[in-house]
Design a protein around this motif. Structure first.
Motif, mmCIF file in Angstrom:
data_model
loop_
_atom_site.group_PDB
_atom_site.id
_atom_site.type_symbol
_atom_site.label_atom_id
_atom_site.label_comp_id
_atom_site.label_asym_id
_atom_site.label_seq_id
_atom_site.Cartn_x
_atom_site.Cartn_y
_atom_site.Cartn_z
ATOM 1 N N ARG A 16 0.785 -1.173 -0.114
ATOM 2 C CA ARG A 16 0.114 0.032 -0.013
ATOM 3 C C ARG A 16 0.921 1.205 -0.107
ATOM 4 N N ASN A 17 0.132 2.328 -0.470
ATOM 5 C CA ASN A 17 1.120 3.674 -0.441
ATOM 6 C C ASN A 17 1.521 4.112 0.641
ATOM 7 N N CYS A 18 2.349 4.802 0.840
ATOM 8 C CA CYS A 18 2.703 5.447 2.433
ATOM 9 C C CYS A 18 3.426 6.842 2.156
ATOM 10 N N GLY A 19 3.281 7.581 3.063
ATOM 11 C CA GLY A 19 4.055 8.846 2.730
ATOM 12 C C GLY A 19 4.319 9.139 4.431
ATOM 13 N N ILE A 20 5.755 9.956 4.458
ATOM 14 C CA ILE A 20 5.970 10.073 5.839
ATOM 15 C C ILE A 20 6.602 11.428 5.993
ATOM 16 N N ASP A 21 6.346 12.053 7.096
ATOM 17 C CA ASP A 21 7.115 13.324 7.307
ATOM 18 C C ASP A 21 7.406 13.463 8.750
ATOM 19 N N ILE A 22 8.649 14.330 8.936
ATOM 20 C CA ILE A 22 9.150 14.555 10.230
ATOM 21 C C ILE A 22 9.298 15.774 10.414
ATOM 22 N N MET A 23 9.030 16.481 11.797
ATOM 23 C CA MET A 23 9.517 17.992 11.755
ATOM 24 C C MET A 23 10.018 18.279 13.110
ATOM 25 N N ASP A 24 11.134 18.986 12.909
ATOM 26 C CA ASP A 24 11.819 19.624 14.063
ATOM 27 C C ASP A 24 10.934 20.770 14.812
ATOM 28 N N VAL A 25 10.540 20.773 16.090
ATOM 29 C CA VAL A 25 9.699 21.924 16.754
ATOM 30 C C VAL A 25 10.656 22.751 16.920
ATOM 31 N N ALA A 26 11.009 23.884 16.377
ATOM 32 C CA ALA A 26 11.882 24.700 16.742
ATOM 33 C C ALA A 26 11.534 26.239 16.402
ATOM 34 N N ARG A 27 12.119 27.155 17.180
ATOM 35 C CA ARG A 27 11.683 28.454 16.828
ATOM 36 C C ARG A 27 11.784 28.799 15.327
ATOM 37 N N PRO A 28 10.880 29.498 14.672
ATOM 38 C CA PRO A 28 10.789 29.888 13.241
ATOM 39 C C PRO A 28 11.664 30.980 12.866
ATOM 40 N N GLY A 29 12.977 30.889 12.946
ATOM 41 C CA GLY A 29 14.053 31.692 12.489
ATOM 42 C C GLY A 29 13.584 33.023 13.437
ATOM 43 N N SER A 30 13.754 34.273 13.103
ATOM 44 C CA SER A 30 13.931 35.677 13.700
ATOM 45 C C SER A 30 12.592 36.045 13.995
ATOM 46 N N ARG A 31 11.573 35.538 13.402
ATOM 47 C CA ARG A 31 10.020 35.883 13.609
ATOM 48 C C ARG A 31 9.596 35.526 14.993
ATOM 49 N N ASP A 32 8.395 36.126 15.653
ATOM 50 C CA ASP A 32 7.806 35.592 16.782
ATOM 51 C C ASP A 32 6.719 34.646 16.274
ATOM 52 N N ILE A 33 6.092 33.938 17.277
ATOM 53 C CA ILE A 33 5.126 32.946 16.771
ATOM 54 C C ILE A 33 3.909 33.436 16.243
ATOM 55 N N PRO A 34 3.232 34.688 16.674
ATOM 56 C CA PRO A 34 2.147 35.085 15.941
ATOM 57 C C PRO A 34 2.486 35.715 14.367
ATOM 58 N N GLU A 35 3.421 36.319 14.425
ATOM 59 C CA GLU A 35 3.756 36.791 12.974
ATOM 60 C C GLU A 35 4.408 35.493 11.958
ATOM 61 N N PHE A 36 4.679 34.562 12.498
ATOM 62 C CA PHE A 36 4.998 33.405 11.966
ATOM 63 C C PHE A 36 3.593 32.565 11.447
ATOM 64 N N PHE A 37 2.600 32.606 12.238
ATOM 65 C CA PHE A 37 1.424 32.024 11.962
ATOM 66 C C PHE A 37 0.644 32.797 11.084
ATOM 67 N N ARG A 38 1.001 34.355 11.115
ATOM 68 C CA ARG A 38 -0.006 34.997 10.054
ATOM 69 C C ARG A 38 0.737 34.931 8.635
ATOM 70 N N LEU A 39 1.912 34.483 8.602
ATOM 71 C CA LEU A 39 2.501 34.331 7.099
ATOM 72 C C LEU A 39 2.129 32.927 6.874
ATOM 73 N N MET A 40 1.581 32.045 7.587
ATOM 74 C CA MET A 40 1.415 30.648 7.285
ATOM 75 C C MET A 40 -0.131 30.429 7.035
#
Length: 315
Positions: free
Chosen positions: A133-157
């Motif tokens: 069967r088909n499969c897909g995998i992804d992993i993410m490192d939970v880290a600070r998004p560069g120099s932006r604060d969290i609200p600004e990062f969320f706004r951009l995304m």
């Protein structure tokens, strides 16, 4: 491999390759792969790419019994790697007698739908493989998004997630908890588009996830998150989610689900494990090691700091 497939991980962050290890690794990939790896500016990226190619070859060699140095890999138009061999091998690694001088599908009768997928982020490279069967995998490192604060990062995304998903993300708790939920949703979306082979050609707004278990834990695999596509529940898809450690969340997307199957746990491989079935393909290249050893590990950037995150600010 068993009906529930394979889940492997390799800790890139802890791997400090010796000369012998890096020289061996470089001999066990195709020339074009080696050239691509050599072009990375930082050793962290080179190690991630190298370990990914070794993981793919190992799972094919171990599961399909195709000799390591006979494995041919290709990529779809969307960039998904696949096994490009056209000659069939038996379980002892020998070409079937009738196929020695002709091209046939590799072990087609045994593994017609052998599927694998790879991802890397932060300290880990991970691989998922399935027999049928088909499969897909992804992993993410939970880290600070560069120099932006969290609200600004969320706004951009904001366009990457639906209103329901943003409600889930922003309701997760502290800003760090929200960031973890954000990356968890990103893992889920990436795993799905990688399993379907569509890449980012499909609008992520059409894909909506409804987690039932709100907090992921290390070494605990959950599979109760639901997928909605264009508002319709996709009950044939299952998503296995877990954390490899405090800072890495991972998701595996599977189609043609069998709810009776216990989800497999991740096995973290050592370099010895990774190369246990390896057969060198290329000659030794001392210069490849010299260049690698002269590079920096990674660019300097802000460090992860959970204590700096405040309670939600109402955005």
């Amino acid at each position: 491999m068993g009906s529930s497939g394979i889940r492997w991980g390799f800790n890139i962050g802890n791997w400090k390759p010796s000369r012998n290890e890096w020289m061996l690794a470089a001999r066990c990939v195709m020339q074009e792969e080696k050239d691509r790896i050599g072009r990375f500016v930082f050793t962290k990226d080179g190690k991630a790419s190298m370990s990914g190619r070794l993981l793919i070859r190992k799972v094919i060699a171990d599961q399909l019994k195709i000799p390591w140095n006979a494995i041919k890999l290709g990529r779809t138009e969307r960039g998904k790697p696949y096994l490009a061999n056209t000659k069939s091998y038996d379980y002892y690694g020998k070409p079937h007698a009738a196929n020695t001088d002709s091209d046939y599908d590799y072990d087609a009768a045994l593994f017609p739908n052998f599927n694998f997928n790879l991802s890397h982020s932060g300290s880990y490279a991970v691989l998922a493989a399935e027999r049928d069967r088909n499969c897909g995998i992804d992993i993410m490192d939970v880290a600070r998004p560069g120099s932006r604060d969290i609200p600004e990062f969320f706004r951009l995304m904001r366009r990457q997630f639906t209103p329901h998903e943003w409600e889930t993300i922003k309701g997760a708790g502290s800003e760090w908890d929200q960031l973890e939920m954000f990356y968890r949703h990103w893992c889920l979306k990436e795993s799905y588009v990688k399993a379907t082979g569509t890449g980012l050609g499909v609008s992520l707004q059409r894909i909506e996830f409804h987690p039932k278990t709100m907090v992921l834990k290390q070494d605990v695999i959950i599979k109760d998150t639901e997928l909605y596509f264009d508002g319709d529940l996709q009950s044939s898809w299952r998503f296995e989610e877990t954390k490899l450690d405090e800072d890495h969340c991972v998701a595996v997307a599977l189609n043609r689900d069998n709810q009776d199957e216990p989800p497999p746990h991740f096995k973290i491989l050592s370099f010895t494990d990774l190369t246990s079935s390896a057969i060198p393909i290329l000659p030794e290249d001392e210069n490849f090691w010299t260049i690698f050893a002269s590079k920096e590990e990674k660019p300097k950037r802000q460090q992860r700091d959970r204590t700096s995150y405040q309670q939600p600010s109402g955005y």
